[in-house]
Design an enzyme around this catalytic site. Structure first.
Site, PDB file in Angstrom:
ATOM      1  CB  SER A 162      43.073  51.006  26.530  1.00 29.81           C
ATOM      2  OG  SER A 162      42.094  51.442  27.459  1.00 29.81           O
ATOM      3  CG  ASP A 163      45.706  56.489  29.466  1.00 28.68           C
ATOM      4  OD1 ASP A 163      44.976  56.401  30.474  1.00 28.68           O
ATOM      5  OD2 ASP A 163      46.632  57.321  29.405  1.00 28.68           O
ATOM      6  CD1 TRP A 164      39.496  59.005  30.694  1.00 28.14           C
ATOM      7  CD2 TRP A 164      39.688  57.676  32.488  1.00 28.14           C
ATOM      8  NE1 TRP A 164      38.454  59.278  31.536  1.00 28.14           N
ATOM      9  CE2 TRP A 164      38.545  58.483  32.658  1.00 28.14           C
ATOM     10  CE3 TRP A 164      40.003  56.755  33.492  1.00 28.14           C
ATOM     11  CZ2 TRP A 164      37.723  58.398  33.776  1.00 28.14           C
ATOM     12  CZ3 TRP A 164      39.195  56.675  34.604  1.00 28.14           C
ATOM     13  CH2 TRP A 164      38.068  57.487  34.736  1.00 28.14           C
TER      14      TRP A 164
END
Ligand code: BGC
Length: 764
Positions: free
Chosen positions: A317-319
């Site tokens: 996932s991203d942040w």
């Protein structure tokens, strides 16, 4: 007794022979054997893992969360807090750690810190699984002091040079490994088709073919042909999958609306190409596309990525983006539901990054039957496989002594060459450039004396604002000019700030003493949301400085150091020459100086359309209805077109020669053109081949890039360049969102030359 022993021996020998024969008949190739071996090891390990250990592997924590803090909460750079580290590694079995805690540091410090982490992971946990450490080394090993910091991706694209992209990526991999880090969140494969977007400079520009080909080279540079436990290679991560780069408002992480036809035609191919090149990991787009956040999109993550593209690597996932499904996007009523949606859509690892609720929720979801254990196993297998391919089980942290070329002269020379090939000469009225070495110049403007501006974001820190502190050993533009021409010939006045008006009249006064003005404008470093803007024009303060300099009557060369095409149309006609520097990295100052004085003949070409007006943001591959005409006032009227870039020499093209005037279903056309350097000095030229589809059932673009090749030519020298066109090059995504090809007339366009052929499927 003796007889029995002889019989037993014979039986053994025979058995051995039979086994040998069997094995010989079925010996898998080296890589297959290795792949099978890894598969078996992964399966064995997963079968021994508890559910908690598995979801731990799927959890990624940021370094800041693991650092010692002062009483007032200030994080201590690179000082791990043992209690926090134990919680992450021993209690939660986290699979991955990322980032630098807000600080760059020496190779030694990196090594020491990663060794501590790996020691705990391998010695104090039940299964001894090493941690996968990842950073955003998007233009060099950006968090390690003294590392080679290359031009940013947008500048790399301006070189149109696949070899340089690959070589630089392989240096980055080497220097990352020299710091103990095996995973790089790069390349960015979104297309730069929204110039206001603050991550525009992280892309390879607006074109799908250029992005796909350079993306492939970058992946190969990072990973090599196969990862294969090579301790000079890192795992690449294609990002941000998909549709992140074109938010409608131009602001980061705001909604994108992309019709499926465009998604397939423009945005998917670079990712497909990276998968073909063997990319091992992918990061998901933080935003939403057509109303569905990418992190919860079955269509993007399952149907396209796993189904059609056949990507079997790790998806991270991203942040904080799983949490954001609840708190920002509001498609999940609780954080737990957000975890359920993202994991079921196909996210394998969560960049949490600062607590363990993800892991807790995921255990509950499996126990409640809302996420299957099989889905968990699939994700964990992908994570373990990467760790094995990187050789982390055998050597969790690399030996610093194994990297003698770290920050070497050899790498620095490559860096300079890379920056030199990126610098793009956009305008050169009356051969203003190259500058006369006898002239006295005034250097002014906010980017003239700044390493921070030359490097942009993701340099030493996320926002890249501390670069000047780290980079005393490298030259800003001013320093490079002074070193080259001598202090007495190079006057300096800061002029304006990026946003602050000019103070006093020093620039005008010094301009009177100078023969030429080098005006350095552009942007300071930024990244992601802090880089959002409301106005694409360069700030007023810089425009005023430009007009003030033009009023002096001295010739002005504008040097642009910027991550996106900030509009300059209000003063560009008053500039005599314009040089685009992009974000050229640590050797950018030297490269610009070399181009200004003609030691290097510029060969960069714009990888995007430089717009003239804020309401005319069109790409080169626009539709016929977007063409400009005073009577229509329509969109396409750029300041400088895609592919534009001048040279100090001149080139001429012969007519295009096609091997045939028709192409059949299984046919091919060979294209040949001769390029001659008609000037009096050596130069490089990027030969670009475009195709024009004259009529199609979905309105065709005026042209599309299909191939390119960068060549060097001595003065007077000619070279014949060959390209090929196959039916696949004629395809487009049709009315029903499937790739189709249609019969009809096509034109090959190379510079000012054209040649036509007809595609006729039924022709034999
Ligand atoms: C960015 C990613 C990056 C990640 C980790 C996010 O904010 O969108 O591109 O890889 O942070 O640093």
């Amino acid at each position: 007794m003796k007889k029995r022993i002889v019989i037993i021996l014979i039986v053994f020998v025979l058995l051995g022979l039979i086994m040998g024969l069997l094995i010989k008949c079925d010996v898998p190739a080296h890589s297959e054997r290795e792949g099978d071996d890894i598969k078996a090891r992964v399966n064995r390990m997963v079968s021994r893992m508890t559910l908690e250990e598995k979801v731990g592997q799927m959890t990624q924590i940021t370094l800041s969360h693991l650092l010692e803090q002062t009483d007032s909460g200030v994080k201590q750079p690179f000082r791990l807090d043992t209690t926090r580290l134990k919680e992450a590694i021993v209690d939660y079995n986290v699979g991955s750690i990322l980032n630098n805690g807000g600080h760059a540091n020496s190779r030694k410090k990196w090594h020491k810190m990663i060794s501590t982490i790996q020691q705990m992971a391998t010695e104090e946990t039940r299964l001894g699984i090493p941690v996968l450490y990842g950073i955003d080394a998007i233009h060099g090993a950006n968090y390690t002091q003294d590392a080679t910091m290359f031009p940013q991706q947008i500048a790399q694209a301006a070189t149109w040079n696949r070899d340089l992209v690959r070589q630089a990526a392989s240096v980055t991999a080497y220097e990352m490994r020299a710091s103990g880090i095996p995973w790089n969140f790069s390349p960015v494969l979104g297309l730069g088709r929204q110039p206001a977007w603050p991550r525009f400079w992280e892309t390879f520009g607006e074109d799908v073919h250029l992005t796909a080909t350079l993306g492939r080279s970058m992946v190969k540079g990072y990973q090599g042909d196969r990862l294969n436990s090579d301790s000079t290679k890192v795992a690449a991560c294609m990002k941000h999958y998909m549709g992140y780069s074109v938010p409608r408002t131009g602001k980061d992480r705001t909604p994108a609306w992309i019709p499926e036809r465009q998604l397939r035609q423009y945005f998917l191919p670079p990712f497909k190409e990276a998968v073909k090149a063997g990319v091992q990991t992918a990061m998901v787009n933080s935003g939403e596309v057509n109303g569905i956040p990418a992190h919860a999109s079955d269509f993007l993550l399952k149907d396209l990525l796993r189904g059609e593209v056949d990507f079997n690597g790790l998806v991270v996932s991203d942040w904080m983006d799983i949490r954001y499904l609840h708190t920002r996007h509001r498609i999940a009523a609780t954080q737990k539901q957000a975890v359920q949606k993202a994991i079921n859509a196909g996210v394998d690892m969560s960049m949490v990054p600062d607590n363990y609720r993800f892991a807790d929720y995921l255990v509950e979801l499996v126990e409640e039957g809302k996420v299957s254990e099989q889905r968990i196993n699939e994700a964990v297998k992908r994570i373990l496989r990467i760790k094995m391919q990187l050789g982390l089980f055998e050597q969790p942290v690399s030996e610093p002594g194994d990297y003698p070329k770290f920050a070497s002269r050899e790498f620095s020379r490559l860096n300079l060459q890379f920056a030199e090939q990126a610098i793009t000469l956009l305008k050169n009225k009356g051969q203003t450039l190259p500058l006369n070495p006898q002239a006295t110049v005034l250097v002014t403007g906010p980017t003239a004396n700044s390493m921070t501006a030359l490097n942009g974001g993701w340099s030493y820190t996320w926002q890249g604002q501390q670069t000047d502190r780290f980079m005393e050993s490298h030259n800003t533009i001013l320093e490079a000019l002074r070193q080259k021409m001598g202090r007495e010939r190079v006057l300096y006045a800061r002029g304006s700030g990026f946003d602050q008006p000019i103070q006093g009249n020093r620039p005008t006064r010094l301009a009177r003493e100078a023969d030429h003005i080098i005006l350095c404008l552009g942007e300071n470093a930024y990244c992601e949301t802090p880089g959002n803007i409301n106005d694409l024009y360069l700030p007023e303060a810089q425009k005023d400085l430009a007009l003030r300099m033009a009023q002096t009557g001295k010739p002005v060369t504008l040097v642009l150091v910027e991550g996106r095409p900030r509009l300059i149309s209000k003063f560009e006609p008053r500039m005599d020459a314009v040089v685009m520097g992009y974000l050229p990295g640590n050797r950018g100052g030297d490269a610009i100086a070399n181009v200004l004085y003609g030691d290097v003949n510029p060969s960069g070409k714009l990888p995007f359309t430089y717009p003239r007006y804020p309401n005319s943001l069109e790409t080169y591959d626009h539709k016929y209805t977007s063409t400009d005409g005073p009577q229509h006032g329509r969109g396409y009227n750029p300041q400088y077109p895609f592919g534009h870039g001048l040279s100090y020499t001149t080139f001429q093209y012969s007519d295009i020669h096609l091997s045939d005037s028709t192409m059949a279903e299984d046919g091919r056309i060979d294209v040949e053109v001769e390029v001659t350097n008609t000037g009096n000095r050596a130069g490089k030229k990027t030969v670009m081949m475009f195709l024009r589809d004259h009529y199609a059932s979905v309105t065709p673009s005026v042209r599309k890039l299909k191939a390119y090749q960068k060549i060097s030519l001595e003065a007077g020298q000619s070279k014949r360049i060959q390209f090929q066109i196959r039916p696949a090059d004629l395809m487009f995504v049709g009315a029903h969102n499937r790739w189709v090809r249609e019969e009809g007339k096509f034109s090959v366009i190379i510079a000012d030359r054209r040649a036509a052929f007809v595609f006729n499927q039924s022709q034999s």
